[in-house]
Design a protein around this motif. Sequence first.
Motif, PDB file in Angstrom:
ATOM      1  N   UNK A   1       0.235   2.487   8.934  1.00 12.70           N
ATOM      2  CA  UNK A   1       0.427   1.041   8.876  1.00 12.70           C
ATOM      3  C   UNK A   1       0.484   0.492  10.291  1.00 12.70           C
ATOM      4  N   UNK A   2      -0.469  -0.371  10.623  1.00 11.31           N
ATOM      5  CA  UNK A   2      -0.531  -0.960  11.950  1.00 11.31           C
ATOM      6  C   UNK A   2       0.337  -2.226  12.004  1.00 11.31           C
ATOM      7  N   UNK A   3       0.822  -2.596  13.196  1.00 12.28           N
ATOM      8  CA  UNK A   3       1.664  -3.797  13.303  1.00 12.28           C
ATOM      9  C   UNK A   3       0.871  -5.068  13.019  1.00 12.28           C
TER      10      UNK A   3
ATOM     11  N   UNK B   1       4.566  -4.527   9.534  1.00 15.12           N
ATOM     12  CA  UNK B   1       3.443  -3.590   9.534  1.00 15.12           C
ATOM     13  C   UNK B   1       2.651  -3.714   8.230  1.00 15.12           C
ATOM     14  N   UNK B   2       1.368  -3.301   8.305  1.00 12.72           N
ATOM     15  CA  UNK B   2       0.546  -3.198   7.107  1.00 12.72           C
ATOM     16  C   UNK B   2      -0.115  -4.503   6.720  1.00 12.72           C
ATOM     17  N   UNK B   3       0.154  -4.959   5.516  1.00 12.43           N
ATOM     18  CA  UNK B   3      -0.469  -6.148   4.932  1.00 12.43           C
ATOM     19  C   UNK B   3       0.360  -7.379   5.281  1.00 12.43           C
ATOM     20  N   UNK B   4      -0.267  -8.400   5.866  1.00 15.38           N
ATOM     21  CA  UNK B   4       0.456  -9.619   6.234  1.00 15.38           C
ATOM     22  C   UNK B   4       1.089 -10.312   5.034  1.00 15.38           C
ATOM     23  N   UNK B   5       0.414 -10.232   3.882  1.00 11.12           N
ATOM     24  CA  UNK B   5       0.929 -10.899   2.685  1.00 11.12           C
ATOM     25  C   UNK B   5       2.049 -10.107   2.017  1.00 11.12           C
TER      26      UNK B   5
ATOM     27  N   UNK C   1       6.556  -2.497   0.204  1.00  5.98           N
ATOM     28  CA  UNK C   1       5.858  -1.858  -0.918  1.00  5.98           C
ATOM     29  C   UNK C   1       5.359  -0.450  -0.625  1.00  5.98           C
ATOM     30  N   UNK C   2       5.080  -0.127   0.628  1.00  3.31           N
ATOM     31  CA  UNK C   2       4.546   1.196   0.963  1.00  3.31           C
ATOM     32  C   UNK C   2       5.628   2.252   1.171  1.00  3.31           C
ATOM     33  N   UNK C   3       6.869   1.805   1.425  1.00  2.00           N
ATOM     34  CA  UNK C   3       7.908   2.767   1.820  1.00  2.00           C
ATOM     35  C   UNK C   3       9.197   2.658   1.005  1.00  2.00           C
ATOM     36  N   UNK C   4       9.335   1.625   0.183  1.00  2.00           N
ATOM     37  CA  UNK C   4      10.595   1.368  -0.493  1.00  2.00           C
ATOM     38  C   UNK C   4      11.071   2.496  -1.379  1.00  2.00           C
ATOM     39  N   UNK C   5      10.143   3.281  -1.943  1.00  2.00           N
ATOM     40  CA  UNK C   5      10.516   4.353  -2.865  1.00  2.00           C
ATOM     41  C   UNK C   5      10.435   5.736  -2.234  1.00  2.00           C
ATOM     42  N   UNK C   6      10.253   5.800  -0.910  1.00  2.00           N
ATOM     43  CA  UNK C   6      10.142   7.106  -0.257  1.00  2.00           C
ATOM     44  C   UNK C   6      11.457   7.855  -0.308  1.00  2.00           C
TER      45      UNK C   6
ATOM     46  N   UNK D   1       4.304   4.491  10.509  1.00  2.00           N
ATOM     47  CA  UNK D   1       4.312   3.171  11.132  1.00  2.00           C
ATOM     48  C   UNK D   1       3.911   3.322  12.594  1.00  2.00           C
ATOM     49  N   UNK D   2       2.889   2.592  13.017  1.00  2.00           N
ATOM     50  CA  UNK D   2       2.446   2.627  14.420  1.00  2.00           C
ATOM     51  C   UNK D   2       3.340   1.691  15.232  1.00  2.00           C
TER      52      UNK D   2
END
Length: 309
Positions: free
Chosen positions: A28-30, A49-53, A76-81, A177-178
Amino acid sequence: MRFLFALLMAAIAQPALGDDGGTKPTTLEPVSPWSLDYAETHCRLSRLFGDKDHPTVFFLEQYYPDSTFRWVVGGPKVGNIASGAEVRFQFGPGAKISQLGYTKLDLGDFGKGFSTQGPEVTESEPLMIKDDGAKGDDQSKEPQSQAVAGIPHLKSEIGRSIDWLALEPNSGNEVRLSLGNMQKPFEAMNQCTENLASHFGVDVAAQKVRRKGPIWSNRMDVIPMLFAAHPLELPRGGPKATFTLILLIDANGKPTNCQMIPMTAESNNWDKELACKILARRASFEPAIGADGERQASFYGTQVSFVLR
């Protein structure tokens, strides 16, 4: 007056993702610059990071000058890690892989998230108190970051070695996360926490040249008193009630000012005034030693958690 401003960092090339024959991480880019919040009780770096929306958010927080920090991630990409007892992560490539306990969080519009400590958690570990006052596994360790010579701080050389945060779920692909190189963000955090300490009444210049910081000599006796004086209604095996504790310590080793900051929803109803009165009466410290070899006033910060087993 505390305030918020944005840190505009020069772009720094990220190291190429290594390919060990397995699946490459989801990177995930900033999508925003770093923002540094000079708040009344803390310093917080944040970036999206990731999707602006539907972005992933990362916070790095400190409540006093220290060599470690609390960090929060969610989206959404990390909440359930984070699942199970611990989360596995790495501030890479310079810091080692760590596996630590965490606190699940609801981050509002960002969704689910969690918080933990790192990457130098071994220097300033939170104190865990169980409901019966028995010693927990990490109770025997006195946090050492507050006893060091000079004022504790995030080390520039460690920041210089960090470009990303990798999170490893129990199943599925690693998420990375970058962050960008963390030297300048670490240095900005140090400036903020020194300002925060000065705001609380600390003589920062004197702390920078001290020979040794204060040591809480009766810590294991006093912390259970706080729990006994105000037991929390927590479900057994449930969330922890966690606080950040900051004390001003005089040259005789006695607390002269106290601040207890709730870190979880379970700690919001805590009687902070009562706790600070107990600390003022009961807590005893080996005082800091100044540059001249004499005892001097200083400060002490730590994190305390209460949990019902």
